[in-house]
Design an enzyme around this catalytic site. Sequence first.
Site, PDB file in Angstrom:
ATOM      1  N   ASP A 138       0.866  -1.184   0.000  1.00 14.61           N
ATOM      2  CA  ASP A 138       0.000   0.000   0.000  1.00 14.61           C
ATOM      3  C   ASP A 138       0.899   1.229   0.000  1.00 14.61           C
ATOM      4  O   ASP A 138       1.419   1.631   1.039  1.00 14.61           O
ATOM      5  CB  ASP A 138      -0.881   0.037   1.268  1.00 14.61           C
ATOM      6  CG  ASP A 138      -2.005  -0.967   1.231  1.00 14.61           C
ATOM      7  OD1 ASP A 138      -2.786  -0.948   0.273  1.00 14.61           O
ATOM      8  OD2 ASP A 138      -2.108  -1.776   2.176  1.00 14.61           O
ATOM      9  N   ARG A 211      -7.150  11.077   1.211  1.00 15.76           N
ATOM     10  CA  ARG A 211      -6.611   9.969   0.402  1.00 15.76           C
ATOM     11  C   ARG A 211      -7.245   9.989  -0.992  1.00 15.76           C
ATOM     12  O   ARG A 211      -6.659   9.457  -1.935  1.00 15.76           O
ATOM     13  CB  ARG A 211      -6.865   8.633   1.087  1.00 15.76           C
ATOM     14  CG  ARG A 211      -6.101   8.425   2.380  1.00 15.76           C
ATOM     15  CD  ARG A 211      -6.625   7.196   3.120  1.00 15.76           C
ATOM     16  NE  ARG A 211      -6.393   5.964   2.366  1.00 15.76           N
ATOM     17  CZ  ARG A 211      -6.967   4.797   2.678  1.00 15.76           C
ATOM     18  NH1 ARG A 211      -7.840   4.721   3.687  1.00 15.76           N
ATOM     19  NH2 ARG A 211      -6.700   3.720   1.960  1.00 15.76           N
ATOM     20  N   LYS A 241      -9.234   1.382  -5.738  1.00 15.81           N
ATOM     21  CA  LYS A 241      -9.972   1.004  -4.545  1.00 15.81           C
ATOM     22  C   LYS A 241     -10.794   2.193  -4.050  1.00 15.81           C
ATOM     23  O   LYS A 241     -10.434   3.337  -4.334  1.00 15.81           O
ATOM     24  CB  LYS A 241      -9.013   0.505  -3.456  1.00 15.81           C
ATOM     25  CG  LYS A 241      -7.943   1.522  -3.018  1.00 15.81           C
ATOM     26  CD  LYS A 241      -6.944   0.881  -2.078  1.00 15.81           C
ATOM     27  CE  LYS A 241      -5.951   1.905  -1.551  1.00 15.81           C
ATOM     28  NZ  LYS A 241      -4.899   1.303  -0.719  1.00 15.81           N
ATOM     29  N   HIS A 242     -11.946   1.953  -3.376  1.00 13.55           N
ATOM     30  CA  HIS A 242     -12.504   0.702  -2.861  1.00 13.55           C
ATOM     31  C   HIS A 242     -13.920   0.576  -3.408  1.00 13.55           C
ATOM     32  O   HIS A 242     -14.781   1.365  -3.052  1.00 13.55           O
ATOM     33  CB  HIS A 242     -12.565   0.708  -1.343  1.00 13.55           C
ATOM     34  CG  HIS A 242     -11.288   1.123  -0.654  1.00 13.55           C
ATOM     35  ND1 HIS A 242     -10.875   2.441  -0.552  1.00 13.55           N
ATOM     36  CD2 HIS A 242     -10.325   0.380  -0.047  1.00 13.55           C
ATOM     37  CE1 HIS A 242      -9.735   2.504   0.119  1.00 13.55           C
ATOM     38  NE2 HIS A 242      -9.377   1.261   0.440  1.00 13.55           N
ATOM     39  N   HIS A 254     -12.187  -0.936   9.177  1.00 10.29           N
ATOM     40  CA  HIS A 254     -11.165  -1.667   9.929  1.00 10.29           C
ATOM     41  C   HIS A 254     -11.737  -2.180  11.247  1.00 10.29           C
ATOM     42  O   HIS A 254     -11.280  -3.194  11.776  1.00 10.29           O
ATOM     43  CB  HIS A 254      -9.964  -0.759  10.229  1.00 10.29           C
ATOM     44  CG  HIS A 254      -9.110  -0.484   9.040  1.00 10.29           C
ATOM     45  ND1 HIS A 254      -9.384   0.541   8.169  1.00 10.29           N
ATOM     46  CD2 HIS A 254      -8.000  -1.103   8.566  1.00 10.29           C
ATOM     47  CE1 HIS A 254      -8.469   0.560   7.217  1.00 10.29           C
ATOM     48  NE2 HIS A 254      -7.622  -0.430   7.428  1.00 10.29           N
ATOM     49  N   ASP A 327     -10.552  -6.134  -0.068  1.00  7.64           N
ATOM     50  CA  ASP A 327      -9.789  -5.433   0.955  1.00  7.64           C
ATOM     51  C   ASP A 327      -9.397  -6.486   1.987  1.00  7.64           C
ATOM     52  O   ASP A 327      -9.871  -7.635   1.945  1.00  7.64           O
ATOM     53  CB  ASP A 327     -10.647  -4.321   1.575  1.00  7.64           C
ATOM     54  CG  ASP A 327      -9.803  -3.201   2.172  1.00  7.64           C
ATOM     55  OD1 ASP A 327      -8.593  -3.406   2.384  1.00  7.64           O
ATOM     56  OD2 ASP A 327     -10.357  -2.119   2.447  1.00  7.64           O
TER      57      ASP A 327
END
Length: 401
Positions: A138, A211, A241-242, A254, A327
């Site tokens: 990543d 991001r 992504k995503h 997460h 992911d």
Amino acid sequence: MIQKKLWVLAATLICGTSVFTSCSSDDDNDNTVVPTDEVEAQLKQMTLREKVGQLFYVRPECLDTTIHFNKSGGIDESVDDIKEIKLQTVNATMKGVNEKYPVGGIILYAHNIKDEAQLAAFIPQIRALKGSPLLCIDEEGGRVARIGNNANFDVETFVSMGAIGATGDLKNAYHCGNVIGTYLHSYGFDIDFAPVADVNTNPDNIIIGARAFSDDPAVAAPMVTSYLQGLKDAGVTGCMKHFPGHGDTKADTHFGYAQSLKTWDEMVNCEMVTFKAGIQWGAQLIMTAHIAAPNVTGSDVPATMSSVILQDKLRRELGYQNIIITDAMEMGAITLQYSNAEAAVGTLQAGADIVLGPQNFVGAFDAVVKAVEDGRLSEQRIDQSVRRILRLKKQIGVCKK
């Protein structure tokens, strides 16, 4: 400084070691029949376990069964154990496990990387593992940059993709991708899990934010393809992504459940603008999001586990035919709803090709093999994914040059 010569030492490590090798010699027998489809020839030579191994891309720690596991079968990260271990070399246990459990790819995290010398020694060891794993990382730029944020590496760094998007200059996105791709290629990486193709439309989003290139899909889409082109020109394969878009969420997958309440029509006019652009450009990998989209699927099933999202929408409606990678399956949005085995089998049933970062690789591998043996997954279905993966490996070239 980046050492351009690092990979001379690794160039011959893979040749001749597996059915994935595409290296040739001037001494090849002139009478050898060259297969009309090299991928099909490779596929026919593979055992079921070799095929299943190609479906898993894991962190190095997953091959070291001496690492303590928690009650749910995953690596215990409650006190940052995984980071403290600092696994930065392939040990004897990993080699032994790998003999029975081949693996298609390895992803390195920040704690797996110390400096140039360590990385130069580590990656050839990974290359020698059974399954001819591709090397992944990543390295988005900005706050997600395993090498760029390591003070032991002298590489150009970037504030964020949001800052690049704000310039409105596509050359800046290309430059970012090309710089990152250049140093990743020099160290020996094949795949960069970047760029973020999400459109950051929710100001309360705690996981995407800067991001993403923009909150405007018309700005984000060409930035994404410019970044991908920069990576490609440097010899590294990117991954959008995503899917179907993490930009309109509030929670962090997460740690648990996250959702987008958009309808498909709303996504088509926003999130899908970037993904369509990337697909048209020729993206080789798209990573799923673990978010639920109840107004698209009619359920709270995460996109990673949804055939509606992966097959009906991404494959059939958008026409995407290349690799779908999940992911990390060790994330809370998956582990709080599914067992390790259910997650690995379920995402393949839904249409994913690669299972990234399962909680327990050995257990997930065994579960997929059992699912094929008892008919819940057909070997033909496994072959579909393995074909895509072998084609990518052929494009990349298993032998580093």
